[in-house]
Design a protein around this motif. Sequence first.
Motif, PDB file in Angstrom:
ATOM      1  N   ASP B 160       0.830  -1.208   0.000  1.00 14.64           N
ATOM      2  CA  ASP B 160       0.000   0.000   0.000  1.00 14.64           C
ATOM      3  C   ASP B 160       0.862   1.256   0.000  1.00 14.64           C
ATOM      4  OD1 ASP B 160      -2.181  -1.629  -0.071  1.00 14.64           O
ATOM      5  OD2 ASP B 160      -2.615  -1.484   2.080  1.00 14.64           O
ATOM      6  N   ARG B 161       1.983   1.183   0.707  1.00 15.32           N
ATOM      7  CA  ARG B 161       2.887   2.342   0.709  1.00 15.32           C
ATOM      8  C   ARG B 161       3.437   2.625  -0.689  1.00 15.32           C
ATOM      9  NH1 ARG B 161       4.942  -0.084   5.387  1.00 15.32           N
ATOM     10  NH2 ARG B 161       4.345   1.023   7.286  1.00 15.32           N
ATOM     11  N   GLU B 162       3.778   1.562  -1.384  1.00 14.36           N
ATOM     12  CA  GLU B 162       4.290   1.754  -2.749  1.00 14.36           C
ATOM     13  C   GLU B 162       3.213   2.362  -3.652  1.00 14.36           C
ATOM     14  OE1 GLU B 162       5.792  -2.435  -3.083  1.00 14.36           O
ATOM     15  OE2 GLU B 162       7.502  -1.452  -4.041  1.00 14.36           O
ATOM     16  N   ILE B 163       1.978   1.932  -3.460  1.00 10.65           N
ATOM     17  CA  ILE B 163       0.894   2.492  -4.285  1.00 10.65           C
ATOM     18  C   ILE B 163       0.699   3.977  -3.967  1.00 10.65           C
ATOM     19  CG2 ILE B 163      -1.606   2.383  -4.720  1.00 10.65           C
ATOM     20  CD1 ILE B 163      -1.289  -0.699  -4.598  1.00 10.65           C
ATOM     21  N   THR B 164       0.845   4.333  -2.696  1.00  7.76           N
ATOM     22  CA  THR B 164       0.794   5.754  -2.339  1.00  7.76           C
ATOM     23  C   THR B 164       1.872   6.535  -3.091  1.00  7.76           C
ATOM     24  OG1 THR B 164      -0.003   5.195  -0.149  1.00  7.76           O
ATOM     25  CG2 THR B 164       0.935   7.394  -0.405  1.00  7.76           C
ATOM     26  N   PHE B 165       3.074   5.967  -3.157  1.00  9.77           N
ATOM     27  CA  PHE B 165       4.169   6.628  -3.886  1.00  9.77           C
ATOM     28  C   PHE B 165       3.805   6.764  -5.374  1.00  9.77           C
ATOM     29  CE2 PHE B 165       8.360   6.264  -1.322  1.00  9.77           C
ATOM     30  CZ  PHE B 165       7.714   6.604  -0.155  1.00  9.77           C
ATOM     31  N   MET B 166       3.201   5.733  -5.944  1.00  8.64           N
ATOM     32  CA  MET B 166       2.856   5.787  -7.367  1.00  8.64           C
ATOM     33  C   MET B 166       1.749   6.813  -7.612  1.00  8.64           C
ATOM     34  SD  MET B 166       3.367   1.783  -8.424  1.00  8.64           S
ATOM     35  CE  MET B 166       3.453   2.036 -10.206  1.00  8.64           C
ATOM     36  N   LYS B 167       0.871   7.002  -6.644  1.00 10.07           N
ATOM     37  CA  LYS B 167      -0.166   8.032  -6.809  1.00 10.07           C
ATOM     38  C   LYS B 167       0.446   9.437  -6.745  1.00 10.07           C
ATOM     39  CE  LYS B 167      -4.126   5.225  -5.629  1.00 10.07           C
ATOM     40  NZ  LYS B 167      -5.173   4.847  -4.648  1.00 10.07           N
ATOM     41  N   ARG B 168       1.457   9.585  -5.902  1.00  8.02           N
ATOM     42  CA  ARG B 168       2.176  10.877  -5.900  1.00  8.02           C
ATOM     43  C   ARG B 168       2.852  11.102  -7.260  1.00  8.02           C
ATOM     44  NH1 ARG B 168       4.845  10.407   0.179  1.00  8.02           N
ATOM     45  NH2 ARG B 168       2.853  10.595   1.274  1.00  8.02           N
ATOM     46  N   ALA B 169       3.422  10.029  -7.773  1.00  7.89           N
ATOM     47  CA  ALA B 169       4.046  10.127  -9.103  1.00  7.89           C
ATOM     48  C   ALA B 169       2.992  10.484 -10.158  1.00  7.89           C
ATOM     49  CB  ALA B 169       4.731   8.806  -9.462  1.00  7.89           C
ATOM     50  N   ALA B 170       1.789   9.946 -10.002  1.00  6.23           N
ATOM     51  CA  ALA B 170       0.725  10.211 -10.966  1.00  6.23           C
ATOM     52  C   ALA B 170       0.311  11.684 -10.943  1.00  6.23           C
ATOM     53  CB  ALA B 170      -0.481   9.312 -10.667  1.00  6.23           C
ATOM     54  N   ALA B 171       0.256  12.260  -9.747  1.00  8.31           N
ATOM     55  CA  ALA B 171      -0.083  13.689  -9.655  1.00  8.31           C
ATOM     56  C   ALA B 171       0.972  14.522 -10.390  1.00  8.31           C
ATOM     57  CB  ALA B 171      -0.178  14.108  -8.184  1.00  8.31           C
ATOM     58  N   SER B 198      10.082  18.705 -18.115  1.00 10.65           N
ATOM     59  CA  SER B 198      11.139  18.276 -17.214  1.00 10.65           C
ATOM     60  C   SER B 198      11.123  19.097 -15.926  1.00 10.65           C
ATOM     61  CB  SER B 198      12.485  18.401 -17.925  1.00 10.65           C
ATOM     62  OG  SER B 198      13.510  17.953 -17.098  1.00 10.65           O
ATOM     63  N   SER B 199      10.924  20.390 -16.080  1.00 11.37           N
ATOM     64  CA  SER B 199      10.854  21.263 -14.912  1.00 11.37           C
ATOM     65  C   SER B 199       9.702  20.838 -13.994  1.00 11.37           C
ATOM     66  CB  SER B 199      10.691  22.701 -15.399  1.00 11.37           C
ATOM     67  OG  SER B 199      10.491  23.562 -14.314  1.00 11.37           O
ATOM     68  N   ALA B 200       8.539  20.572 -14.582  1.00 13.86           N
ATOM     69  CA  ALA B 200       7.371  20.168 -13.782  1.00 13.86           C
ATOM     70  C   ALA B 200       7.608  18.804 -13.122  1.00 13.86           C
ATOM     71  CB  ALA B 200       6.130  20.122 -14.668  1.00 13.86           C
ATOM     72  N   GLN B 201       8.278  17.899 -13.843  1.00  8.26           N
ATOM     73  CA  GLN B 201       8.550  16.579 -13.274  1.00  8.26           C
ATOM     74  C   GLN B 201       9.402  16.677 -12.012  1.00  8.26           C
ATOM     75  OE1 GLN B 201      10.309  15.002 -16.890  1.00  8.26           O
ATOM     76  NE2 GLN B 201       8.729  13.418 -17.074  1.00  8.26           N
ATOM     77  N   ILE B 202      10.362  17.602 -12.033  1.00  8.84           N
ATOM     78  CA  ILE B 202      11.306  17.685 -10.916  1.00  8.84           C
ATOM     79  C   ILE B 202      10.748  18.536  -9.779  1.00  8.84           C
ATOM     80  CG2 ILE B 202      13.664  18.324 -10.264  1.00  8.84           C
ATOM     81  CD1 ILE B 202      14.515  17.741 -13.163  1.00  8.84           C
ATOM     82  N   ARG B 203      10.034  19.637 -10.114  1.00  6.62           N
ATOM     83  CA  ARG B 203       9.386  20.449  -9.066  1.00  6.62           C
ATOM     84  C   ARG B 203       8.390  19.613  -8.277  1.00  6.62           C
ATOM     85  NH1 ARG B 203       8.237  24.050 -13.115  1.00  6.62           N
ATOM     86  NH2 ARG B 203       6.022  23.550 -12.902  1.00  6.62           N
ATOM     87  N   GLY B 204       7.694  18.724  -9.015  1.00  4.61           N
ATOM     88  CA  GLY B 204       6.707  17.883  -8.356  1.00  4.61           C
ATOM     89  C   GLY B 204       5.337  18.517  -8.307  1.00  4.61           C
ATOM     90  N   ALA B 205       4.473  18.007  -7.439  1.00  3.47           N
ATOM     91  CA  ALA B 205       3.091  18.485  -7.373  1.00  3.47           C
ATOM     92  C   ALA B 205       2.612  18.430  -5.930  1.00  3.47           C
ATOM     93  CB  ALA B 205       2.199  17.612  -8.254  1.00  3.47           C
ATOM     94  N   ASN B 206       1.696  19.306  -5.606  1.00  4.20           N
ATOM     95  CA  ASN B 206       1.096  19.352  -4.262  1.00  4.20           C
ATOM     96  C   ASN B 206       2.154  19.512  -3.163  1.00  4.20           C
ATOM     97  OD1 ASN B 206      -1.347  18.740  -5.618  1.00  4.20           O
ATOM     98  ND2 ASN B 206      -0.900  16.550  -5.459  1.00  4.20           N
ATOM     99  N   GLY B 207       3.205  20.272  -3.484  1.00  4.16           N
ATOM    100  CA  GLY B 207       4.235  20.532  -2.467  1.00  4.16           C
ATOM    101  C   GLY B 207       5.222  19.394  -2.281  1.00  4.16           C
ATOM    102  N   ILE B 208       5.053  18.322  -3.030  1.00  2.58           N
ATOM    103  CA  ILE B 208       5.958  17.170  -2.901  1.00  2.58           C
ATOM    104  C   ILE B 208       6.893  17.157  -4.101  1.00  2.58           C
ATOM    105  CG2 ILE B 208       6.065  14.650  -2.929  1.00  2.58           C
ATOM    106  CD1 ILE B 208       3.342  14.700  -1.467  1.00  2.58           C
TER     107      ILE B 208
END
Lengths: 396, 396
Positions: B160-171, B198-208
């Motif tokens: 479940d933790r890994e799926i949480t990580f993948m959902k962060r990646a999805a955002a 590339s910039s968006a990929q590295i900045r991330g999303a939702n503060g992460i």
Amino acid sequence: MTAFPKQEYDERLIKVKEEMERAGVELLLISDPANMNYITGYDGWSFYVSQMVMIFIDEPEPYWFGRGQDVNGAKATTWLPESHLLSYGDEFVHAKTKHPMDEAGRWLKSKGKHAKRIGVELDAYYFSAKAMNHLEQALPDAAFADTTNLVNYVRMIKSDREITFMKRAAAIAEEAMNEGIRAIQEGTRTCDIAAAISSAQIRGANGIGGDYPAIVPLIPAGELTFAPHLTWTDEPLKKGEPIIIELAGCYRRYHAPLARTVVLGKPDAELQRLAYAVTEGIENTLDSIRPGLTCEEIEGVWRNTISKHGFNKDSRIGYSIGVNYPPDWGEHTASIRPGDHTILQPNMAFHLIPGIWLDNMGVEISESFIVTDKGCETLVDYPRSLIVQPGFSTAI
Amino acid sequence: MTAFPKQEYDERLIKVKEEMERAGVELLLISDPANMNYITGYDGWSFYVSQMVMIFIDEPEPYWFGRGQDVNGAKATTWLPESHLLSYGDEFVHAKTKHPMDEAGRWLKSKGKHAKRIGVELDAYYFSAKAMNHLEQALPDAAFADTTNLVNYVRMIKSDREITFMKRAAAIAEEAMNEGIRAIQEGTRTCDIAAAISSAQIRGANGIGGDYPAIVPLIPAGELTFAPHLTWTDEPLKKGEPIIIELAGCYRRYHAPLARTVVLGKPDAELQRLAYAVTEGIENTLDSIRPGLTCEEIEGVWRNTISKHGFNKDSRIGYSIGVNYPPDWGEHTASIRPGDHTILQPNMAFHLIPGIWLDNMGVEISESFIVTDKGCETLVDYPRSLIVQPGFSTAI
């Protein structure tokens, strides 16, 4: 469209065939994507599946061998005739029992040329131990020779066109370093610095688009500067922290790497002392470079300089660079270290990166340079010292 | 700091040891950086030199083996005790005659445990044929078994933790796709689109913050959409051109890939027809997914759907995903294709990417999904069709 005119590829092929002759191989199998690119122009992110370029010593044109769905990419990027683009079916991709090298072996057999002395890049990244096993099984009568780095050594002396490409890469490196340093403020996350750098690397400079470097920006901050190969985090920067930025500009796969160390606010005395030693070391080393010296000799200049400051470094301080793909922009030929007797020659290119990492921090300040007739020319023009942010001032 | 609590690594190690038992090996040598990360947390861009994790079936803690200058990185990122971080000298790095595997062999001998049945990842990217040769020479009495993908198969069922990580990646993937599509305008260069992504990929999303994906953005435009693995150029986009964007969001090495096809202006009829077939194909396939079906069976749904539209595709339409490093975000286990009898189970994760490439263009529309108890859940929520720019409207 290839990056260079056909004549340049012809010249490269002649040199590679001379080396094949010397190594006693009739057929050379190239899996290193940089070598594939160097010989044919091939450029695609397809090196996660088996692929290679095959050079027969007695044929004018090499063959590209890869996955069926990548043939169009080879059509678009190589100078090879379509009849020289060979492919395997998708059922061989990451399969449990089949391997693309079975197909390569079958094709080589069916060609009936009985090429029996075959050079293979045994230590190339994308030519696995399993690939070698399958190739040996498919060609039981062949005699294999290890030709790791045969093409890499040909690549060491750059043409003038290649140097032009590296200078374009250098302009991109300067721009990316500027963007990265500007982003350093209290509370900035190192991922934001990396994002700014990556964007600049790809946008390019002077209207010329950039390519992806073979290594992502490496941006350890604070205590993490004690380790050279960490990337970034989303922790906010704190006052007084050192930040290392190692990056490259890349133009059509040619690299110009550049590293600087930045401090957020006032540097402490230990950091300043380390940065001073590294800066003096790199300057003395650059001043000493002349064609005819060996890599070992110029490393000695560095070693003597930093030992006067009480420092010691037991890892190499540089390596040959040029065209490359992930995971490394180093050419795997000459390293600037004790025991390396490579003689410097004009138009060789190196990344001189004499970082020192202590138990709690580190400093990296680097220069990429081309060996010239009388000395060397650095690719990038950038303040060569510890840099203080905000203010972008040099600290020494 | 490791990405997961220690308990999660303990559970992984138990599963890996069960597979070692099944494979009959007492020692497992792991070179795939994703597997090294999965077992120990190790995370650094150091896979361009030889390194591995060694798991003894009868010892509670594995060993990390790598270059001396990367030991600090292992201290910073793994849960291993310092006594389990082994290193080799810098003179072994990209050397002509020495190889780091000589040192690994010497250490294994000196340990005196006489581990004789050794599993090696013969088809891993960063374990070369030469590395294997040196290991065999160093350990002439050992019996080597091919354990390629042993750990990869353990990775297939996510926690479940890994799926949480993948959902962060999805955002992050959604955000990066938005940025990329917004950048598509007449005259924009595809390198500018890649820079925005590339910039968006590295900045991330939702503060992460985001991590670097294992593959750079792939953005062929116009006729180049006929090839799936081209990156970008600095040519300006022209009206009417299709642009494919394939990217991933990445969070702490976990991926959520996403592909869309965009057209600049009005799509021509052929492109629209192809995009319609791909969209219907992917939707029917997603609707069909249930635990208990095989990869082959769900590929059949796709195949039937597109054949009604007169299309055919002879390459796989998807593969297992999760934690990974360059050059591939695919897990090298299950592929969604004929002949793959992997049975879908809850918490498996796939990238369903049924691109079709014709002679003059192609369409990619993809979804990453997790298999659930009753069907599947897509990781990303994004308009699933050909997208028209400017205006960001869906074309079907």
